[in-house]
Design an enzyme around this catalytic site. Structure first.
Site, short mmCIF file in Angstrom:
data_model
loop_
_atom_site.label_atom_id
_atom_site.label_comp_id
_atom_site.label_asym_id
_atom_site.label_seq_id
_atom_site.Cartn_x
_atom_site.Cartn_y
_atom_site.Cartn_z
N ASP A 9 12.14 -29.20 -9.00
CA ASP A 9 13.21 -28.96 -9.97
C ASP A 9 12.59 -28.77 -11.35
O ASP A 9 11.80 -29.61 -11.81
CB ASP A 9 14.14 -30.19 -9.98
CG ASP A 9 15.38 -29.96 -10.82
OD1 ASP A 9 16.48 -30.32 -10.37
OD2 ASP A 9 15.24 -29.39 -11.93
N ASN A 23 21.25 -16.79 -20.16
CA ASN A 23 21.92 -15.50 -20.34
C ASN A 23 21.97 -15.24 -21.84
O ASN A 23 21.64 -16.12 -22.64
CB ASN A 23 23.33 -15.50 -19.72
CG ASN A 23 24.21 -16.55 -20.32
OD1 ASN A 23 24.46 -16.56 -21.53
ND2 ASN A 23 24.67 -17.47 -19.50
N GLY A 31 22.94 -22.57 -12.19
CA GLY A 31 21.53 -22.57 -11.79
C GLY A 31 20.61 -23.37 -12.71
O GLY A 31 20.91 -24.48 -13.11
N VAL A 32 19.48 -22.73 -13.04
CA VAL A 32 18.50 -23.37 -13.93
C VAL A 32 19.15 -23.73 -15.26
O VAL A 32 18.99 -24.84 -15.78
CB VAL A 32 17.31 -22.42 -14.17
CG1 VAL A 32 16.42 -22.88 -15.30
CG2 VAL A 32 16.50 -22.25 -12.89
N ASP A 33 19.91 -22.78 -15.81
CA ASP A 33 20.57 -22.95 -17.12
C ASP A 33 21.45 -24.21 -17.10
O ASP A 33 21.38 -25.06 -17.99
CB ASP A 33 21.42 -21.70 -17.38
CG ASP A 33 21.66 -21.44 -18.86
OD1 ASP A 33 22.35 -20.46 -19.17
OD2 ASP A 33 21.17 -22.22 -19.71
N THR A 122 15.96 -14.31 -10.05
CA THR A 122 16.06 -14.23 -8.57
C THR A 122 17.27 -14.98 -8.02
O THR A 122 17.47 -15.04 -6.81
CB THR A 122 14.78 -14.80 -7.91
OG1 THR A 122 14.70 -16.21 -8.18
CG2 THR A 122 13.54 -14.10 -8.40
N TYR A 125 21.11 -13.38 -10.89
CA TYR A 125 20.82 -12.01 -11.35
C TYR A 125 20.26 -11.11 -10.25
O TYR A 125 19.94 -9.95 -10.49
CB TYR A 125 19.89 -12.05 -12.58
CG TYR A 125 20.62 -12.38 -13.88
CD1 TYR A 125 21.99 -12.65 -13.90
CD2 TYR A 125 19.94 -12.42 -15.09
CE1 TYR A 125 22.65 -12.96 -15.07
CE2 TYR A 125 20.59 -12.72 -16.28
CZ TYR A 125 21.96 -12.98 -16.25
OH TYR A 125 22.62 -13.29 -17.43
N1 APR Z 1 14.85 -25.84 -10.79
C1 APR Z 1 14.09 -24.77 -10.43
N2 APR Z 1 14.60 -23.63 -9.95
C2 APR Z 1 15.95 -23.55 -9.82
C3 APR Z 1 16.81 -24.61 -10.18
C4 APR Z 1 16.21 -25.80 -10.68
N3 APR Z 1 16.94 -26.86 -11.05
N4 APR Z 1 18.11 -24.21 -9.93
C5 APR Z 1 18.03 -22.97 -9.43
N5 APR Z 1 16.74 -22.56 -9.36
C6 APR Z 1 16.20 -21.28 -8.89
C7 APR Z 1 17.09 -20.41 -8.06
O1 APR Z 1 17.01 -20.78 -6.69
C8 APR Z 1 16.48 -19.05 -8.32
O2 APR Z 1 15.36 -18.87 -7.47
O3 APR Z 1 15.93 -20.53 -10.07
C9 APR Z 1 15.95 -19.14 -9.75
C10 APR Z 1 16.79 -18.43 -10.81
O4 APR Z 1 18.14 -18.58 -10.49
P1 APR Z 1 19.30 -18.70 -11.63
O5 APR Z 1 19.24 -20.03 -12.24
O6 APR Z 1 20.56 -18.22 -10.99
O7 APR Z 1 18.84 -17.67 -12.78
P2 APR Z 1 18.95 -16.09 -12.85
O8 APR Z 1 18.92 -15.44 -11.50
O9 APR Z 1 17.93 -15.69 -13.87
O10 APR Z 1 20.42 -15.84 -13.42
C11 APR Z 1 20.69 -16.20 -14.77
O11 APR Z 1 22.62 -17.44 -14.13
O12 APR Z 1 22.85 -19.67 -14.55
C12 APR Z 1 23.19 -18.43 -15.00
O13 APR Z 1 23.42 -18.74 -17.36
C13 APR Z 1 22.60 -18.17 -16.36
O14 APR Z 1 23.85 -16.16 -16.63
C14 APR Z 1 22.56 -16.68 -16.35
C15 APR Z 1 22.18 -16.34 -14.93
#
Ligand code: APR
Length: 175
Positions: A9, A23, A31-33, A122, A125
């Protein structure tokens, strides 16, 4: 520079800076955000708001990066970057590469020596892992930066396999 691949994580990484897959609004998401704002606390969002008001009234453009406090995270800073939304009809690889090189440039400005990246773009997006992983690994390997350790933090088996393959193909060695 050493590149590490770990399963885990992003919010629990004990590094100088973690990269947020944000974003352009910089006002949070899923997700990560979502995880970074949830675990990092309100100080991060407060600084994001100030960045929007003072520097990016129209939002942070795709491929660019800005830093805030890490708040309650183990990391001292969060570097927010906006990945490209995947499009079959358009090659956005340069924007995804820019997320990595710009994040490392911001890390250098901070004096961060260790930086953890998620697999940007990934998730929501939609960037296929087998396209995103080589772009991310090559962008980091080719960056002119003082950062000593770059850690890719992979959330699931598929991402771990894709980045391991990309790292082996780029350097001839496993992560
Ligand atoms: N730690 C590490 N990796 C993570 C975590 C975490 N806590 N949560 C999710 N992931 C992984 C996902 O499995 C994926 O492989 O991070 C990668 C990116 O996924 P997203 O978080 O969906 O990011 P992204 O694809 O860049 O989309 C960004 O999503 O959350 C919204 O505000 C954000 O609008 C923006 C969009």
């Amino acid at each position: 520079m050493r590149i590490e691949l770990v399963r885990g994580d992003i919010t629990s990484q004990e590094v100088d800076a973690v990269v947020n897959a944000a974003n352009s609004s910089l006002l949070g998401g899923g997700g990560v955000d979502g995880a970074i704002h949830r675990r990092g606390g309100p100080a991060i969002l407060a600084e994001c708001r100030r960045i929007r008001e003072t520097r990016y009234p129209d939002g942070l453009p795709t491929g660019q990066a800005v830093a805030t406090t890490g708040g309650d995270l183990p990391a001292r800073w969060v570097i927010h970057t906006v990945g490209p939304v995947y499009a079959r009809s358009q090659d956005r690889s340069a924007l995804l590469a820019s997320c990595h090189t710009e994040s490392l440039r911001v890390a250098d400005e901070l004096g961060a020596r260790s930086v953890a990246f998620p697999a940007v773009s990934t998730g929501a997006y939609g960037y296929p892992l087998d396209e995103a992983a080589p772009i991310a690994v090559r962008a980091v390997l080719g960056a002119d930066t003082q950062v000593e350790v770059v850690r890719f933090v992979l959330f699931d088996e598929a991402a771990e396999r894709a980045f391991d393959r990309a790292l082996r193909e780029a350097t001839g060695q496993p992560g």
